[in-house]
Design a protein around this motif. Structure first.
Motif, PDB file in Angstrom:
ATOM      1  N   GLY A 117       3.577  -9.930   2.696  1.00  0.00           N
ATOM      2  CA  GLY A 117       3.084  -9.825   4.054  1.00  0.00           C
ATOM      3  C   GLY A 117       2.340 -10.877   4.591  1.00  0.00           C
ATOM      4  N   PRO A 118       1.583 -10.804   5.910  1.00  0.00           N
ATOM      5  CA  PRO A 118       1.734  -9.553   6.713  1.00  0.00           C
ATOM      6  C   PRO A 118       2.705  -9.093   7.410  1.00  0.00           C
ATOM      7  CG  PRO A 118       0.153 -11.250   7.374  1.00  0.00           C
ATOM      8  CD  PRO A 118       0.889 -11.853   6.264  1.00  0.00           C
ATOM      9  N   GLY A 119       2.738  -7.901   7.918  1.00  0.00           N
ATOM     10  CA  GLY A 119       3.788  -7.450   8.868  1.00  0.00           C
ATOM     11  C   GLY A 119       4.826  -7.033   7.860  1.00  0.00           C
ATOM     12  N   LEU A 120       6.241  -7.262   8.252  1.00  0.00           N
ATOM     13  CA  LEU A 120       7.428  -6.824   7.569  1.00  0.00           C
ATOM     14  C   LEU A 120       7.454  -8.123   6.381  1.00  0.00           C
ATOM     15  CD1 LEU A 120      10.204  -5.544   9.925  1.00  0.00           C
ATOM     16  CD2 LEU A 120       9.073  -4.370   8.107  1.00  0.00           C
ATOM     17  N   GLY A 121       6.844  -9.247   6.770  1.00  0.00           N
ATOM     18  CA  GLY A 121       6.742 -10.218   5.606  1.00  0.00           C
ATOM     19  C   GLY A 121       8.268 -10.476   5.141  1.00  0.00           C
ATOM     20  N   GLY A 122       8.371 -10.572   3.666  1.00  0.00           N
ATOM     21  CA  GLY A 122       9.662 -10.805   3.035  1.00  0.00           C
ATOM     22  C   GLY A 122       9.998  -9.887   2.063  1.00  0.00           C
ATOM     23  N   ILE A 123      10.811  -9.886   1.097  1.00  0.00           N
ATOM     24  CA  ILE A 123      11.201  -9.052   0.187  1.00  0.00           C
ATOM     25  C   ILE A 123      11.068  -9.263  -1.187  1.00  0.00           C
ATOM     26  CG2 ILE A 123      12.797  -7.857   1.590  1.00  0.00           C
ATOM     27  CD1 ILE A 123      15.179  -9.139  -0.023  1.00  0.00           C
ATOM     28  N   ALA A 124      10.586 -10.699  -1.394  1.00  0.00           N
ATOM     29  CA  ALA A 124       9.915 -10.953  -2.863  1.00  0.00           C
ATOM     30  C   ALA A 124       8.750 -10.416  -3.236  1.00  0.00           C
ATOM     31  CB  ALA A 124       9.913 -12.641  -2.794  1.00  0.00           C
ATOM     32  N   GLY A 125       8.643 -10.167  -4.555  1.00  0.00           N
ATOM     33  CA  GLY A 125       7.372  -9.622  -4.984  1.00  0.00           C
ATOM     34  C   GLY A 125       6.287 -10.413  -4.723  1.00  0.00           C
ATOM     35  N   SER A 126       5.112  -9.636  -4.417  1.00  0.00           N
ATOM     36  CA  SER A 126       3.810 -10.285  -3.932  1.00  0.00           C
ATOM     37  C   SER A 126       2.514  -9.620  -4.655  1.00  0.00           C
ATOM     38  CB  SER A 126       3.820 -10.460  -2.572  1.00  0.00           C
ATOM     39  OG  SER A 126       2.287 -10.478  -2.029  1.00  0.00           O
ATOM     40  N   GLN A 127       1.537  -9.950  -4.646  1.00  0.00           N
ATOM     41  CA  GLN A 127       0.238  -9.105  -4.982  1.00  0.00           C
ATOM     42  C   GLN A 127      -0.803  -8.970  -3.922  1.00  0.00           C
ATOM     43  OE1 GLN A 127      -0.580 -11.140  -8.815  1.00  0.00           O
ATOM     44  NE2 GLN A 127       0.359  -9.373  -9.878  1.00  0.00           N
ATOM     45  N   ALA A 128      -0.277  -9.202  -2.659  1.00  0.00           N
ATOM     46  CA  ALA A 128      -1.245  -9.253  -1.558  1.00  0.00           C
ATOM     47  C   ALA A 128      -1.656  -7.899  -0.954  1.00  0.00           C
ATOM     48  CB  ALA A 128      -0.602 -10.149  -0.312  1.00  0.00           C
ATOM     49  N   ASP A 129      -1.441  -6.857  -1.762  1.00  0.00           N
ATOM     50  CA  ASP A 129      -1.905  -5.534  -1.070  1.00  0.00           C
ATOM     51  C   ASP A 129      -3.189  -5.124  -2.236  1.00  0.00           C
ATOM     52  OD1 ASP A 129      -0.029  -5.664   0.507  1.00  0.00           O
ATOM     53  OD2 ASP A 129       1.444  -4.229  -0.195  1.00  0.00           O
ATOM     54  N   TYR A 130      -3.863  -5.874  -2.874  1.00  0.00           N
ATOM     55  CA  TYR A 130      -4.816  -5.319  -3.699  1.00  0.00           C
ATOM     56  C   TYR A 130      -5.984  -4.770  -3.095  1.00  0.00           C
ATOM     57  CZ  TYR A 130      -8.305  -5.900  -7.642  1.00  0.00           C
ATOM     58  OH  TYR A 130      -9.194  -5.511  -8.452  1.00  0.00           O
ATOM     59  N   PHE A 131      -6.439  -5.519  -1.800  1.00  0.00           N
ATOM     60  CA  PHE A 131      -7.486  -4.970  -1.147  1.00  0.00           C
ATOM     61  C   PHE A 131      -7.085  -3.748  -0.465  1.00  0.00           C
ATOM     62  CE2 PHE A 131      -9.215  -9.275   0.379  1.00  0.00           C
ATOM     63  CZ  PHE A 131     -10.110  -9.535  -0.586  1.00  0.00           C
ATOM     64  N   GLN A 132      -6.090  -3.502   0.035  1.00  0.00           N
ATOM     65  CA  GLN A 132      -5.452  -2.273   0.540  1.00  0.00           C
ATOM     66  C   GLN A 132      -5.311  -1.006  -0.720  1.00  0.00           C
ATOM     67  OE1 GLN A 132      -1.117  -1.396   1.276  1.00  0.00           O
ATOM     68  NE2 GLN A 132      -1.532  -1.128   3.331  1.00  0.00           N
ATOM     69  N   ALA A 133      -5.074  -1.518  -1.642  1.00  0.00           N
ATOM     70  CA  ALA A 133      -4.878  -0.565  -2.748  1.00  0.00           C
ATOM     71  C   ALA A 133      -6.194  -0.194  -3.254  1.00  0.00           C
ATOM     72  CB  ALA A 133      -4.130  -1.028  -3.900  1.00  0.00           C
ATOM     73  N   THR A 134      -7.180  -1.266  -3.346  1.00  0.00           N
ATOM     74  CA  THR A 134      -8.679  -0.749  -4.084  1.00  0.00           C
ATOM     75  C   THR A 134      -9.593  -0.498  -3.335  1.00  0.00           C
ATOM     76  OG1 THR A 134      -9.025  -3.262  -4.168  1.00  0.00           O
ATOM     77  CG2 THR A 134      -7.713  -2.322  -6.141  1.00  0.00           C
ATOM     78  N   ARG A 135      -9.361  -0.972  -1.950  1.00  0.00           N
ATOM     79  CA  ARG A 135     -10.732  -0.671  -1.054  1.00  0.00           C
ATOM     80  C   ARG A 135     -10.102   0.478  -0.213  1.00  0.00           C
ATOM     81  NH1 ARG A 135     -11.693  -4.450  -4.421  1.00  0.00           N
ATOM     82  NH2 ARG A 135     -13.452  -6.000  -4.051  1.00  0.00           N
ATOM     83  N   GLY A 136      -9.075   0.802  -0.126  1.00  0.00           N
ATOM     84  CA  GLY A 136      -8.425   1.992   0.423  1.00  0.00           C
ATOM     85  C   GLY A 136      -8.227   1.323   2.093  1.00  0.00           C
ATOM     86  N   GLY A 137      -6.906   1.473   2.317  1.00  0.00           N
ATOM     87  CA  GLY A 137      -6.545   1.484   3.631  1.00  0.00           C
ATOM     88  C   GLY A 137      -6.648   2.214   4.690  1.00  0.00           C
ATOM     89  N   GLY A 138      -7.091   3.490   4.402  1.00  0.00           N
ATOM     90  CA  GLY A 138      -7.480   4.484   5.330  1.00  0.00           C
ATOM     91  C   GLY A 138      -8.740   4.711   5.889  1.00  0.00           C
ATOM     92  N   ASN A 139      -9.098   5.538   6.501  1.00  0.00           N
ATOM     93  CA  ASN A 139     -10.564   5.639   6.928  1.00  0.00           C
ATOM     94  C   ASN A 139     -11.444   6.583   5.905  1.00  0.00           C
ATOM     95  OD1 ASN A 139      -8.896   7.809   8.158  1.00  0.00           O
ATOM     96  ND2 ASN A 139     -10.747   8.622   8.473  1.00  0.00           N
TER      97      ASN A 139
END
Lengths: 349, 177
Positions: A109-131
């Motif tokens: 990412g960010p956005g639609l980004g690409g389709i290759a594997g990445s680990q850039a959603d660690y924050f979203q997963a562990t910190r919670g992307g919702g409220n």
């Protein structure tokens, strides 16, 4: 013992979910995890389950809410931009204490980004992307066999704690094939007296995330959630230590990047450099104590991940200044190279 | 034995299947294996490849930076992966479709007329099978021909099993060539 078969990570995840008693799957296609819905669409109808391709990711996560509220073992899967869309639903599921399994095969990412594997959603997963003040249990497989094993565990943990459990893989893990021994079908039915399952002969159950009255209802609910998360922190932490006993240097890495780090450890050991690998398997709860204890024994810690430095923050919290922390990050779907890691660690000597 | 193999060609030449067959054959003979397909925004007529590792030891990383073997079914594949190969690696190229020769002198070069062998043995479509047969002739330590033939049974869906006999014939023709 069952015979091992050669299977793709995504397909293994889907098969393991069915064997763990997942009866409902809702999703919306996105690369690089499309083999999961494809497999589910073929297998679920044959095996008494429900597969539904929703009109959007948002619809899919809210169908998960409904099925979970009714007491079903339920899963949805997507990749990074799709997970962003699911965040509202995940927060609602956490608020209503509904168990489910959510899969993110991360892409750049960010956005639609690409389709290759990445680990850039660690924050979203562990910190919670919702409220709101909520947590999700996050499991990070490092190989195809572990995808099978952690998927089964994910359903059990979700039901045990009534939490959202996320399996955080990446495009490479989803696409790679390795020999795997599939788990024997073993569904441990968990009583769900809270489920909205027909109220004949009992008081109706309410499944909701809105808590307005009495005045302290929401506060008390949040205190309860925090107590639950404390308990989970004490009970479900998992990690792997590889060649760390006599290590002078410690690499910390998870998922696909940990595979490359492991190769670098072997290369360095062949040259007599004492280096080990610490691999968190649960990203939340993060194995703070295990890493802290190991870091006290080494001269330097090197964090390797496919992001600009997200797990690095948890590594820093765990190490807490007892030794120096260095970082190698790859961006936008690029992979670290074993030679690069070798060179960095050798420069410490 | 530890081989890091890239199999590459046009989309539709069956490079992913070829990689899968090698993995299954080697796995059944007790080797450690891994397989990663290229899954970029591939298009018909573009190149596709897969990365296959076959090893006596546990595979740390399934990612291949410098292949020890490249099986190139078309010219763009040979040109793309030749510079990345390790010294002493094996470049096996499909001389039915590739007129150029690899330029490096520090690698072992073999060629196989994969499309011609396939056509002569009964199918226009199985150059991948001919190339696999030849690969096992020059690198018998990867897997036996018997295991490769049995892998077909395991990898091919019921719908397409009817093609197995001709595929086996083409593998054998590649092996003998």
């Amino acid at each position: 013992m069952s015979k091992s078969v050669l299977m793709k990570g995504n397909e293994v995840l889907a098969e393991a979910a069915i064997r763990a008693g997942c009866t409902h799957y809702f999703g919306y296609p996105i690369t690089p995890q499309n083999e999961i819905p494809a497999y589910m669409s073929k297998e679920m109808p044959k095996r008494g389950g429900c597969f539904l391709q929703a009109e959007s990711e948002i619809a899919a996560i809210n169908m998960v809410f409904g099925a979970s509220g009714a007491g079903a073992r339920v899963m949805t899967s997507s990749s990074s931009p799709g997970l962003s869309l699911k965040q509202e639903g995940i927060s609602y599921l956490a608020g209503a204490e509904l168990p489910c399994v959510v899969v993110n095969m991360m892409r750049g990412g960010p956005g639609l980004g690409g389709i290759a594997g990445s680990q850039a959603d660690y924050f979203q997963a562990t910190r919670g992307g919702g409220n709101g003040d909520y947590r999700t249990i996050v499991l990070a497989p490092g190989n195809v066999q572990e995808i099978a094993d952690l998927t089964v565990q994910a359903f059990d943990l979700a039901d045990k704690y009534r939490m959202v459990v996320m399996i955080l893989g990446d495009g490479y893990l989803g696409q790679m094939s390795e020999p795997v021994i599939l788990p024997e079908p073993d569904v441990k039915p968990v009583p769900k007296p809270w489920a909205v399952s027909g109220a004949k002969g009992r008081e109706p159950n309410k499944v909701m995330s809105l808590r307005l009255t009495p005045d302290d209802y929401l506060e008390k609910h949040n205190i309860h959630l925090q107590e639950l998360y404390k308990k989970v922190e004490g009970e479900v932490t998992q990690s792997e230590a590889y060649m760390t006993d006599d290590a002078d240097y410690l690499i910390v890495s998870y998922g696909t990047s940990s595979r490359i780090a492991r190769k670098a450890v072997k290369m360095l050991r062949n040259e007599g450099v004492k280096v080990g690998l610490f691999r968190p398997v649960t990203l939340w709860p993060f194995p703070m104590k295990e890493l802290h204890d190991l870091s006290k024994k080494v001269k330097k810690v090197l964090t390797v991940e496919m992001s600009a430095g997200q797990m690095l923050e948890d590594v820093n919290i765990a190490v807490n200044g007892v030794t120096e922390v260095d970082f190698l990050g790859k961006l936008g779907g690029a992979l670290p190279e074993a030679n690069e890691i070798v060179k960095i660690v050798k420069s410490y000597g | 034995m530890h081989e890091e193999i890239i199999i590459s060609g046009f989309g539709g030449q069956g490079v992913l299947l070829a990689g899968k067959l090698l993995c299954i054959a080697a796995m059944r003979e007790g080797k450690h294996v891994s397989h990663i397909p290229s899954y970029g925004a591939e298009m018909r007529g573009g190149t596709a490849h897969c990365k296959v590792i076959i090893s006596d030891e546990e595979i740390s990383s399934p990612v291949i930076e410098h292949p020890t073997i490249v099986l190139a079914l078309n010219a763009p594949s040979m040109h793309k992966f030749e510079p990345k190969m390790v010294e002493g690696g094996l470049m096996l190229y499909n001389s039915s479709l590739i007129q150029d020769k690899p330029s490096r002198s520090d690698i072992r070069v073999e060629c196989v007329n994969a499309n011609d062998i396939s056509e002569a043995a009964g199918s226009l479509k199985a150059a991948n099978m001919a190339a696999l047969g030849y690969l096992l002739k020059v690198k018998p330590e990867i897997a036996s021909m018997d295991a490769l033939k049995e892998a077909l049974d395991e990898a091919i869906s019921a719908r397409n099993k009817k093609h197995n006999p001709v595929n086996i014939k083409i593998m054998e023709a590649g092996y003998r060539s």
